[in-house]
Structures are given as structure tokens and as C-alpha cells.
Enzyme design. Sequence first.
Site, mmCIF file in Angstrom:
data_model
loop_
_atom_site.group_PDB
_atom_site.id
_atom_site.type_symbol
_atom_site.label_atom_id
_atom_site.label_comp_id
_atom_site.label_asym_id
_atom_site.label_seq_id
_atom_site.Cartn_x
_atom_site.Cartn_y
_atom_site.Cartn_z
ATOM 1 N N ILE A 170 38.201 5.621 -25.355
ATOM 2 C CA ILE A 170 37.606 6.682 -26.164
ATOM 3 C C ILE A 170 38.406 7.971 -26.016
ATOM 4 O O ILE A 170 38.691 8.413 -24.902
ATOM 5 C CB ILE A 170 36.141 6.919 -25.732
ATOM 6 C CG1 ILE A 170 35.345 5.621 -25.882
ATOM 7 C CG2 ILE A 170 35.510 8.055 -26.536
ATOM 8 C CD1 ILE A 170 34.039 5.605 -25.133
ATOM 9 N N CYS A 171 38.741 8.558 -27.146
ATOM 10 C CA CYS A 171 39.467 9.825 -27.181
ATOM 11 C C CYS A 171 38.441 10.941 -27.398
ATOM 12 O O CYS A 171 37.993 11.168 -28.526
ATOM 13 C CB CYS A 171 40.500 9.778 -28.305
ATOM 14 S SG CYS A 171 41.543 11.236 -28.361
ATOM 15 N N LEU A 172 38.044 11.593 -26.304
ATOM 16 C CA LEU A 172 37.024 12.631 -26.349
ATOM 17 C C LEU A 172 37.375 13.682 -25.295
ATOM 18 O O LEU A 172 37.612 13.336 -24.135
ATOM 19 C CB LEU A 172 35.644 12.016 -26.059
ATOM 20 C CG LEU A 172 34.440 12.943 -26.040
ATOM 21 C CD1 LEU A 172 34.204 13.578 -27.407
ATOM 22 C CD2 LEU A 172 33.203 12.173 -25.601
#
Length: 160
Positions: free
Chosen positions: A93-95
Site C-alpha cells: 500500500i502506497c500511503l
Amino acid sequence: MSAGIARARLAEERKSWRKDRPIGFYAKPVTNPDNSMNLLEWECGIPGPKGTDWEGGVYKIAMVFTEDYPSKPPVCYFESPIFHPNVFTDGAICLSIINEEYGWRPSINMKQILLGIQSLLDSPNPDSPAQEDANWLFLNNRPEYIRRVRLEAKKHALQE
């Protein structure tokens, strides 16, 4: 940082979670082969936000903490990769809030991370794409993007 700090923090977060978890979410430590609890690895589930195209699905997340937590964020990934502009094909996840170099702060807890991931589902960040196809559809063909999101929700619906 001492190894005990991460485990003590996670034990406290577990207590807090059990008292006040968001509706539809779950998070529990993985059970080791000897039936002991592994506080450094968690199985989590995030419901699709109500009133969105993600609604109806429950998305399984793995959270893996190191002994450096809370100085370093956990690694979070969807156990079953999903179609989303900010989710890599391996489920990562890119967060910002779980990125050590951008938005991570030791005050962020597991509940905030899971709520942040839920919010990301329906509010992708097109400036930080992880899946080019999903990002392109989000920006250029919203009806097809919505169709694909609804397929994800069906694929991740709870089996009764």
C-alpha cells in the site's frame, strides 16, 4: 530502542482496539504454531466505506511490525492484491502515514492506519500511483474505473 517497547505498545493498542474498534473492522495478532500470540504480525479486515463503490467488500490486510515500532511504521499490504491506483500488484500500500520517509510519526497507531487505508480506498492519490492501469482509468475513464471497483467489492464480499 529496546525490543520490549514495540511489544508493550502493541499490547496496549490491542487492549484499546478491543474496547473501541470501528464497526466492521477486525484486527488480531497472528497465532504462532505453538498457539502463542505474535504481537508483531496482525491479520486485519477493512470494510469498504459505506455509500461508496467499495461498500460490501471486506479487504484483508496484513500488518507486520518490527522491534523498531513505533519508531518505524509497520509494513501493510492487502493479502489479496486489489485493483486500486495506490496499491502495488503485490498488495503493498502506497500511503503517506505508513511511509517512514514522508508521513509516519510514532504517535500514529494501528487504528489510525486502518482508518487511513479505508479512506484511501475511495479517495486515491493520483499523484502517487502504484498501479498505472488503475490510475489511468481513475483519471481518464471514471465509468470503467467504477465498474472495476464494484467487481473488487463483489470479489471481497463476505461469504455467508
